[in-house]
Design an enzyme around this catalytic site. Sequence first.
Site, PDB file in Angstrom:
ATOM      1  N   CYS A 173     138.573  79.740  40.929  1.00 23.13           N
ATOM      2  CA  CYS A 173     137.743  80.321  42.002  1.00 23.13           C
ATOM      3  C   CYS A 173     137.680  79.270  43.092  1.00 23.13           C
ATOM      4  CB  CYS A 173     136.343  80.638  41.492  1.00 23.13           C
ATOM      5  SG  CYS A 173     136.335  81.647  40.011  1.00 23.13           S
ATOM      6  N   LYS A 179     137.056  71.593  46.620  1.00 25.64           N
ATOM      7  CA  LYS A 179     137.481  70.973  45.356  1.00 25.64           C
ATOM      8  C   LYS A 179     139.000  71.070  45.207  1.00 25.64           C
ATOM      9  CE  LYS A 179     133.041  72.144  43.415  1.00 25.64           C
ATOM     10  NZ  LYS A 179     132.644  73.184  44.373  1.00 25.64           N
ATOM     11  N   CYS A 327     126.739  75.883  41.031  1.00 26.47           N
ATOM     12  CA  CYS A 327     125.689  75.240  41.821  1.00 26.47           C
ATOM     13  C   CYS A 327     124.387  75.991  41.554  1.00 26.47           C
ATOM     14  CB  CYS A 327     126.036  75.174  43.304  1.00 26.47           C
ATOM     15  SG  CYS A 327     126.582  76.718  43.994  1.00 26.47           S
TER      16      CYS A 327
HETATM   17  C1  LIG Z   1     131.361  78.719  44.047  1.00 23.77           C
HETATM   18  S1  LIG Z   1     132.556  79.468  45.010  1.00 23.77           S
HETATM   19  C2  LIG Z   1     133.906  78.374  44.811  1.00 23.77           C
HETATM   20  C3  LIG Z   1     133.836  77.141  45.652  1.00 23.77           C
HETATM   21  C4  LIG Z   1     135.115  76.361  45.633  1.00 23.77           C
HETATM   22  N1  LIG Z   1     135.487  75.975  44.297  1.00 23.77           N
HETATM   23  C5  LIG Z   1     135.032  75.127  46.506  1.00 23.77           C
HETATM   24  O1  LIG Z   1     134.807  74.037  46.005  1.00 23.77           O
HETATM   25  O2  LIG Z   1     135.216  75.242  47.722  1.00 23.77           O
HETATM   26  C6  LIG Z   1     133.037  80.816  44.051  1.00 23.77           C
HETATM   27  C7  LIG Z   1     134.257  81.540  44.555  1.00 23.77           C
HETATM   28  O3  LIG Z   1     134.610  82.498  43.558  1.00 23.77           O
HETATM   29  C8  LIG Z   1     135.201  83.592  44.201  1.00 23.77           C
HETATM   30  N2  LIG Z   1     135.188  84.691  43.214  1.00 23.77           N
HETATM   31  C9  LIG Z   1     134.220  85.577  42.944  1.00 23.77           C
HETATM   32  N3  LIG Z   1     134.596  86.376  41.935  1.00 23.77           N
HETATM   33  C10 LIG Z   1     135.820  85.972  41.559  1.00 23.77           C
HETATM   34  C11 LIG Z   1     136.753  86.415  40.580  1.00 23.77           C
HETATM   35  N4  LIG Z   1     136.485  87.423  39.765  1.00 23.77           N
HETATM   36  N5  LIG Z   1     137.940  85.784  40.494  1.00 23.77           N
HETATM   37  C12 LIG Z   1     138.240  84.754  41.325  1.00 23.77           C
HETATM   38  N6  LIG Z   1     137.396  84.309  42.260  1.00 23.77           N
HETATM   39  C13 LIG Z   1     136.206  84.899  42.368  1.00 23.77           C
HETATM   40  C14 LIG Z   1     134.384  83.783  45.445  1.00 23.77           C
HETATM   41  O4  LIG Z   1     135.129  84.483  46.419  1.00 23.77           O
HETATM   42  C15 LIG Z   1     134.080  82.337  45.830  1.00 23.77           C
HETATM   43  O5  LIG Z   1     135.017  81.909  46.786  1.00 23.77           O
END
Ligand SMILES: C[S@@+](CC[C@H](N)C(=O)[O-])C[C@H]1O[C@@H](n2cnc3c(N)ncnc32)[C@H](O)[C@@H]1O
Length: 786
Positions: A173, A179, A327
């Site tokens: 994700c 990251k 988070c």
């Molecule tokens: C906490 S954020 C990730 C932040 C990222 N790791 C960073 O450090 O910039 C969670 C991400 O998960 C994505 N997301 C939500 N559901 C998901 C899924 N089923 N599969 C993959 N990504 C997903 C969202 O679009 C979002 O960008």
Amino acid sequence: MPRKGKGPKGKRNGGRDDPAWSRTDVIEREHMHNDRLEKYYKAQNILPEQEWDQFLEAMRDPLPTTFRVAGSRQAARVLNDIIKDVHVPHLAGVVFEGEALSPPQQIPWYPDGLAWQFNVAKKVLRKSPEMKKFHSFLVFETEVGNISRQEAVSMLPPLFLEVEPHHRVMDMCAAPGSKTAQLLEALHAHDTLTSSSLPSGLLIANDSDYKRTHLLIHQAARLPSPALMVTNLDASIFPAIKIPSGQTAFAAGTKARVAAKKQYQLLFDRILCDVPCSGDGTLRKNPGIWKHWSPMDGNGLHSLQLRILQRAMRMLKKGGRIVYSTCSINPVENEAVVAAALKSIPGFELVDMSNHLPGLIYRPGLTAWRPTVTREINTEFATYEEYVQSLDESERAGSKMLESHWPPSPGEAESIGLTRCLRIYPHLQDTGGFFVAILQKKQPVRPPAASTKRTADAAEGLDRADVKKPKLDTQEDDKEPEVEQPDDADEELPEEPEETSMEVDQPVSTNTALPAEPKIRFKKGKTAEGASAHFKENPYTFIEPDDLIVTACVENFDLSANFPGGNMLVRNPAGDTVRSLYMVNDIVKSIVQHNDFARIRLMTCGTKVFGKQEGAEAKRDGVDSHFRVLAEGLPVVLPFVGPRAVAHADFAALRILMEGYYPLTSGFAEPFRSMIDAKANGSYVVRFQPGQLGDATLAHELVLPIWKSNVSVTLMLDKRAKSALSLRIFGEDITSAARDAAAKKQKGESEATPGAAVVDAPVPVLEDDNADVLDSPTATGAAEEE
Ligand SMILES: C[S@@+](CC[C@H](N)C(=O)[O-])C[C@H]1O[C@@H](n2cnc3c(N)ncnc32)[C@H](O)[C@@H]1O
């Protein structure tokens, strides 16, 4: 994410008409309350009673500004030294409106002191001349990717993954990609100041949100890598990636016929699951959450979080590592997910990395918690069974609570080792709230050879690896891949069936007696074909090493015999003119060649290295193969560029190139002037030697691309990169673009100077594949001089 507009109209929570709530991001401190949040977290015993007020007060304080010096280790250290030796001393003792300002301080636990924190209000950043200068430096270095403005706690997960350049890494994700950038940097740890390494490893950065994958692509472009792939899939049903046996690392003793199988499923050494979460650890940054927080967000996300983690566990190599992070400080999104995942898939353990980052203050994972079964906080049920018994039949059918929302038994919690998880609270080190768990897939413990069933089987020619995997009921006969039963000797598992999707809404059982494989079945309209049918990205085509474009690049840039010409691809629909050439490493090439790009929803891969020079200059020369080396791809191709394509210059030449759009060759000193005059028109690489020019120092060799025309030379950098470079080296923006902007401003025109930007201004997203905004009025370079 928290739902909007549903907070009760109590005194402490404020009513909907209360102006304090009219914007979610501007909230007065006295409104930073939420009864449900306080009641819920008190019931979880997340902290000792005596720390509670301190914790809540810290949650109300604004978050300090934190940033990380990005890039490969060598380049990062050089920039970090500039901050340490130039900016920090310059800022020490600065007084603003009678108050002494504190210069930035290094975050104690970040390796090599490469992360910084400072507490200066935006107003001060803009008005104090000393801070303003530092601020401009930060803005430009951020834009070109040398600095990453990132929450301190968000820097943690990649540090626990300990990625090495040969690792196959997955970021499940990934968007917006802060990251991902850290993971890429670790893959590129061996880069030098001027050239990129060609890591043998791989990073797949995935996000299910199509728009957010563009943010990801933009972020990753700051550290161009031939080892990167960006995909746009639901991580919980991420498909098996096929690789040929040539890309498979077989353990010694693997049977020849096993190794001879054509395809295997790619397994990963490292996986980051930074899953979507309720985000209540970001309250300090997003105070609007005070109004909207609801425990049902965490309850609702739990199942998706668990499925993403379980999918990651199935894609991990033996001995590999997963970092699960959120988070949020909610145990239902954290320990509950980890415990359920570990109970459902055997062979994993939580790793104790409590001493990994000296200086980091954290609290151990919880072993007990009480999920709430209602929005208004009802935590009376100690177990799932108790809860279920309290419901009548119709309520049972409608309940969304799962057994895995509740904690495991105390004995199970202990054997799982839940206290090895790390909880970060805002009052501990002036950060956001965060959760990290590190999981490892155990290496198989091999029993003595003589006593194993496997050896007996092998003696009979019945090695487990030869036994066909039982078919899943969704699998069609003609789609049956050549499957191999998982074998301890193999690093790569056999391929999984392709056209499958997990039942998304199905509660996940935590019964450890169940088979490790989740129930897989087709979901109506949710097949890989269905997902790929709407995928409109351009295809990927590898060009032959003897293609005219490649041979022209080899000729023009005097590329060495070991240049990987076979790893160049284009992204143009058949018949279209080739505009950009991308370079990938071997593992990325294998994946692109062995997987349908639409099925894996591949958004981009590798890095652009050569771009077509489309100006009148190229046309006049009548050469259709006028490709120039792109600034972003230069570090990748530099190790292969031969002497014919390289010019050497001094620091003074760099200044001239920075100051003008198309400086005339006659304006340069010798020997650069004659050297460049003698060259045919086209794209070259210039190595600028370290030196001193007035107060400015070029401490290290700098390598940049230029375009040479009949009578002039152009530095082929986009204007933001040029400004960042200028500020870093000359301490001011001496570029032509900055001068033009200043002149316009003086004339009263609206265009703002770059220096007036703010650190957190949204960075523009370059979505256009061919976008390359050069620092010239026309962007076609030297062609305009005539
Ligand atoms: C906490 S954020 C990730 C932040 C990222 N790791 C960073 O450090 O910039 C969670 C991400 O998960 C994505 N997301 C939500 N559901 C998901 C899924 N089923 N599969 C993959 N990504 C997903 C969202 O679009 C979002 O960008």
